[in-house]
Design an enzyme around this catalytic site. Sequence first.
Site, mmCIF file in Angstrom:
data_model
loop_
_atom_site.group_PDB
_atom_site.id
_atom_site.type_symbol
_atom_site.label_atom_id
_atom_site.label_comp_id
_atom_site.label_asym_id
_atom_site.label_seq_id
_atom_site.Cartn_x
_atom_site.Cartn_y
_atom_site.Cartn_z
ATOM 1 N N ASP A 94 -3.135 -4.420 1.051
ATOM 2 C CA ASP A 94 -2.141 -3.395 1.399
ATOM 3 C C ASP A 94 -2.058 -3.297 2.930
ATOM 4 O OD1 ASP A 94 -0.398 -1.286 0.870
ATOM 5 O OD2 ASP A 94 -1.977 0.219 0.777
ATOM 6 N N HIS A 95 -0.861 -3.342 3.469
ATOM 7 C CA HIS A 95 -0.638 -3.185 4.914
ATOM 8 C C HIS A 95 -1.446 -4.145 5.793
ATOM 9 C CE1 HIS A 95 2.008 0.257 4.596
ATOM 10 N NE2 HIS A 95 1.207 0.710 3.650
ATOM 11 N N GLY A 191 0.796 9.780 2.660
ATOM 12 C CA GLY A 191 0.015 11.008 2.767
ATOM 13 C C GLY A 191 0.513 12.124 1.860
ATOM 14 N N ILE A 277 0.849 4.037 -4.890
ATOM 15 C CA ILE A 277 0.344 5.411 -5.022
ATOM 16 C C ILE A 277 -1.134 5.449 -4.647
ATOM 17 C CG2 ILE A 277 -0.112 7.283 -6.671
ATOM 18 C CD1 ILE A 277 2.409 6.236 -8.227
ATOM 19 N N ASP A 278 -1.447 6.230 -3.650
ATOM 20 C CA ASP A 278 -2.829 6.401 -3.216
ATOM 21 C C ASP A 278 -3.181 7.887 -3.103
ATOM 22 O OD1 ASP A 278 -5.344 6.139 -2.164
ATOM 23 O OD2 ASP A 278 -4.751 5.220 -0.286
HETATM 24 P P1 13P Z 1 0.951 7.592 -0.746
HETATM 25 O O1 13P Z 1 0.238 8.090 0.465
HETATM 26 O O2 13P Z 1 2.232 8.298 -0.971
HETATM 27 O O3 13P Z 1 0.085 7.595 -1.958
HETATM 28 O O4 13P Z 1 1.348 6.047 -0.454
HETATM 29 C C1 13P Z 1 0.408 5.015 -0.641
HETATM 30 C C2 13P Z 1 0.867 3.704 -0.102
HETATM 31 O O5 13P Z 1 2.009 3.502 0.254
HETATM 32 C C3 13P Z 1 -0.139 2.641 -0.019
HETATM 33 O O6 13P Z 1 0.377 1.513 0.613
HETATM 34 O O1 G3H Z 2 -0.764 3.183 2.943
HETATM 35 C C1 G3H Z 2 -1.945 3.441 3.110
HETATM 36 C C2 G3H Z 2 -2.853 3.593 1.957
HETATM 37 O O2 G3H Z 2 -2.763 4.904 1.425
HETATM 38 C C3 G3H Z 2 -4.252 3.231 2.332
HETATM 39 O O3 G3H Z 2 -4.797 4.193 3.159
HETATM 40 O O4 G3H Z 2 -5.560 2.904 5.161
HETATM 41 O O5 G3H Z 2 -6.536 5.169 4.581
HETATM 42 O O6 G3H Z 2 -7.080 3.158 3.201
HETATM 43 P P1 G3H Z 2 -6.062 3.833 4.100
HETATM 44 ZN ZN ZN Z 3 1.816 1.966 2.143
#
Ligand code: 13P
Ligand code: G3H
Ligand code: ZN
Length: 331
Positions: A94-95, A191, A277-278
């Site tokens: 992710d990212h 967030g 979704i995180d």
């Molecule tokens: P949320 O912070 O809305 O859960 O988004 C998570 C996300 O985009 C992870 O890449």
């Molecule tokens: O988009 C970000 C995700 O919610 C991951 O968050 O970089 O704090 O692990 P993090």
């Molecule tokens: Zn993201």
Amino acid sequence: MAVSYKDLGLANSKEMFAKAVEGGYAIPAYNFNNLEQMQAILQACVETKSPVILQVSSGARNYANATLLRNMARGAVEYVKELGCEIPVVLHLDHGDTFELCKDCIDNGFSSVMIDGSHHSYEENVALTTKVVEYAHANGVTVEGELGVLAGVEDDVVAEESTYTRPEEVEDFVKRTGVDSLAISIGTSHGAHKFTPEQCTKNEDGVLVPPPLKFDILEEIEKRIPGFPIVLHGSSSVPMDQVEIINANGGDLKAAVGIPEEQLRKAAASAVCKINIDSDGRLAMTAAIRKTMAEKPGEFDPRKYLGPARDSLKELYKHKNENVLGSAGKA
Ligand code: 13P
Ligand code: G3H
Ligand code: ZN
């Protein structure tokens, strides 16, 4: 020595996305940083027979250790077999923000990576994304690119306001980079505070109602790249019942606002085929832990508060798969 995701039994997301676009649902992409989160994700997805993308951010790699995380993902494949339903499991970065990070993940068993070049200029984003795609595709790994900037924090980069994706750029970007999916910015953000109270209206119960997502931009993008897999980041709904449990048990989360579920359902029915979704998982875990701690102040066995947290997380994910993303029964 490099480890291919194929040797770990992980799935590639390409075919998953094609089916999701065709079927009008979205694959859940849930972040994990520890054992309980991974267990909850897998149990929920097995019980709802949903394909799943396990997401690892660079923050998660720093927190939990990259070697442990990828070996947990190897365990995930065995675990779903043991649970009795072989759902496809993707391991996704992710990212990712550099070529080196993406390469490291590809060499260590990830089946999918995101290269987030959205903070760079358009041409730099194209160049960086193309470099990652070339390496990833040579290893059968799929790549998610991003155009447009989400408001909030993206890997230590803070943007005050969203820069929506420019539909006129998507065709060129997809063609020149060869990406397999595209994350877009249409009003979601990372967030639990996605909008300021000033950006919202209030309903009759005094609950903050956020402005709608920019479905006109999504439609314009779909017209320009028909059927191409689209990804939505920042898609937590920030359930108020969880926020209330947190605040009733010593927490202090003010004016938390997420994306309403019906808007995500609408997006999932379109070419949006991966929804990230995180934060909702973080809220559900925190609520359950705070509640247990408050109700049982003498408890000091971590299993006694992480267990309920894991159960609550699992219920949340089952609800998402069944009622929001539509991925239940699609494995
Ligand atoms: P949320 O912070 O809305 O859960 O988004 C998570 C996300 O985009 C992870 O890449
Ligand atoms: O988009 C970000 C995700 O919610 C991951 O968050 O970089 O704090 O692990 P993090
Ligand atoms: Zn993201």
